[in-house]
Design an enzyme around this catalytic site. Sequence first.
Site, mmCIF file in Angstrom:
data_model
loop_
_atom_site.group_PDB
_atom_site.id
_atom_site.type_symbol
_atom_site.label_atom_id
_atom_site.label_comp_id
_atom_site.label_asym_id
_atom_site.label_seq_id
_atom_site.Cartn_x
_atom_site.Cartn_y
_atom_site.Cartn_z
ATOM 1 N N LYS A 148 0.845 -1.183 0.000
ATOM 2 C CA LYS A 148 0.000 0.000 0.000
ATOM 3 C C LYS A 148 0.890 1.246 0.000
ATOM 4 C CE LYS A 148 -1.309 2.215 4.086
ATOM 5 N NZ LYS A 148 -0.158 2.461 4.913
ATOM 6 N N LYS A 182 -1.894 -10.119 10.550
ATOM 7 C CA LYS A 182 -1.759 -10.179 12.017
ATOM 8 C C LYS A 182 -2.655 -11.299 12.553
ATOM 9 C CE LYS A 182 -0.868 -5.220 12.565
ATOM 10 N NZ LYS A 182 0.360 -4.961 13.297
ATOM 11 N N GLU A 216 -1.280 5.583 18.058
ATOM 12 C CA GLU A 216 0.171 5.383 18.152
ATOM 13 C C GLU A 216 0.763 6.509 18.964
ATOM 14 O OE1 GLU A 216 2.030 5.194 14.287
ATOM 15 O OE2 GLU A 216 0.671 3.628 13.625
ATOM 16 N N ASP A 235 -3.517 6.863 5.164
ATOM 17 C CA ASP A 235 -2.475 5.993 5.720
ATOM 18 C C ASP A 235 -3.063 4.823 6.511
ATOM 19 O OD1 ASP A 235 0.322 5.429 6.299
ATOM 20 O OD2 ASP A 235 -0.140 6.009 8.361
ATOM 21 N N HIS A 240 -6.172 -0.116 6.508
ATOM 22 C CA HIS A 240 -6.212 -1.076 7.618
ATOM 23 C C HIS A 240 -7.534 -1.056 8.402
ATOM 24 C CE1 HIS A 240 -2.090 -1.242 6.550
ATOM 25 N NE2 HIS A 240 -1.672 -0.228 7.257
HETATM 26 C C1 BG6 Z 1 1.450 1.500 8.113
HETATM 27 C C2 BG6 Z 1 1.346 2.998 8.155
HETATM 28 O O1 BG6 Z 1 0.747 0.983 7.016
HETATM 29 O O2 BG6 Z 1 0.915 0.963 9.307
HETATM 30 C C3 BG6 Z 1 2.055 3.556 9.363
HETATM 31 O O3 BG6 Z 1 1.905 3.550 6.964
HETATM 32 C C4 BG6 Z 1 1.539 2.902 10.619
HETATM 33 O O4 BG6 Z 1 1.917 4.968 9.458
HETATM 34 C C5 BG6 Z 1 1.584 1.387 10.479
HETATM 35 O O5 BG6 Z 1 2.362 3.312 11.697
HETATM 36 C C6 BG6 Z 1 0.935 0.704 11.664
HETATM 37 O O6 BG6 Z 1 1.181 -0.651 11.566
HETATM 38 P P1 BG6 Z 1 1.422 -1.528 12.865
HETATM 39 O O7 BG6 Z 1 1.612 -2.912 12.327
HETATM 40 O O8 BG6 Z 1 2.633 -0.962 13.538
HETATM 41 O O9 BG6 Z 1 0.189 -1.370 13.680
#
Ligand code: BG6
Length: 494
Positions: A148, A182, A216, A235, A240
């Site tokens: 992505k 995941k 985050e 993003d 997601h």
């Molecule tokens: C990515 C984003 O796809 O997913 C990031 O570009 C984000 O900005 C990340 O931090 C989060 O993924 P995970 O696996 O750390 O939850």
Amino acid sequence: MIEPCTFVIFGATGNLSQIKLLPALYHLEEAGKLPDGMKILALGRREWDSDNWREQVKGYLENKARGGINEKVFADFCERLIYFRGDLTNPECYHQLKKLISESSELPDNIAFYMAIRPSEFGTVSQYLADAGLNQQESGWRRIVVEKPFGYDLESAQMLDQRMHKDFDESQIYRIDHYLGKGTVQNVLAFRFANILLEPLWNRNYIDHVQITHSESKGIENRADYYDGAGAMRDMIQSHLMQLMTLVAMEAPAMMDADSVRDEKVKVLKSVRPIPQHAAHAHSFRAQYTHGTVDGEKVGSYLEESNVPKNSTTETYAALKLYIDNWRWKGVPFYLRTGKRMAQNSSVISIRFKRPPQQLFKETQIQRFEPNWLVLGIQPHECLRFVVQVKEPGLEMKIRTTQMDASFCRASDVKLDAYEALLLDAIEGDSTLFLRYDEVNWAWKVVDPILKVWSMERDFIHTYAAGSWGPAEVNRLFDSDDQYWRNMVGEFEL
Ligand code: BG6
């Protein structure tokens, strides 16, 4: 038996390859999952040979290999590593690559091309591969794995898709959304479809609303070049979080094969009530972090991050309210939110049930009590928790809230990285956990009108202090006064 393949990484020296792909492949080696004879071919511009490359890879793995690098495993892994010097913007490079693979007795004829490169290069690489005949499946299968973001908006995604479909069939294209790799995300499916318990309650009659949160504490971490053009909606939410939503909302598929699962997910996305531009503000909210304190440390604002334009109105926080207009979900709001520099790292799905039809305990000493919640912790605390009401011990009829808690993971369970599962699936040819183009397209359709409105409103954005749970103004999205964000802090919720 998995057939061996040549696994070509475009962008092998880049960040994604260093922190995700090579560690995942190494761990698959350690687990004995890579097929005998499989080779991993790194394509890069630097003047290295395969020995230099192996040294580099060792460096990448130093902090990433679980329990440290195992020398025996690494030696076996090195046998697979090959460096190929080439410039992916040069069409000649693809002809040389083809020659190398077809003439070498040690490189398998099945080929997976992994695009760990800038999205703007996907189309060009796809075209040059096809021009060199590397899309043809006469002597073995050919798969192209794309990261992505797939497009920047609806229109660019459609153009990219047309480009790639000129060169590859849909069955050859593997679009990664690493959330689907995941284990805890896959557990949403297991939990829903391996148990009968919840099915009668899993609908508009019993569910008040659904919240999907990804927060985050880290900032954008030197990714301004990408992030400032993307923002939180593209993003995290378009990809997601909307994928998580489809898993919560989908019907049971006829079978667990790739198309049956993806058909059901697409039905959910198709049923999302379109948000016209004039309703964008009623359904969405964006904000940007200012300075604040995260984990006890003072941190600067988004505008102070390196390479961020001083007048940027890119959102680092986004929230969205969606309705899924089908028989199961009509009228139930789904609230999706994400933010950088928030109070905690946490990805959680929280489902709030309706209140019982009658307040039977009204005449006693019980005040209005909390409705039931079901909380699915995705990360870092993996949990499955029911929030229920019970009577307090004692003579009075008082009620208190308690939790029925099931931890997914035993301490001894190894935590796999999402890429391990996905790379193995790509090698095996199982596309269940990859996005079909229609999913991507429908997800863009949902957010596109909002992105258009935001792109026109460039002189103001709400802010929130770094280290907080986001701006209070976002609460205007809630349909009723008794709805609120459920925040997870460590193992506990606020
Ligand atoms: C990515 C984003 O796809 O997913 C990031 O570009 C984000 O900005 C990340 O931090 C989060 O993924 P995970 O696996 O750390 O939850």
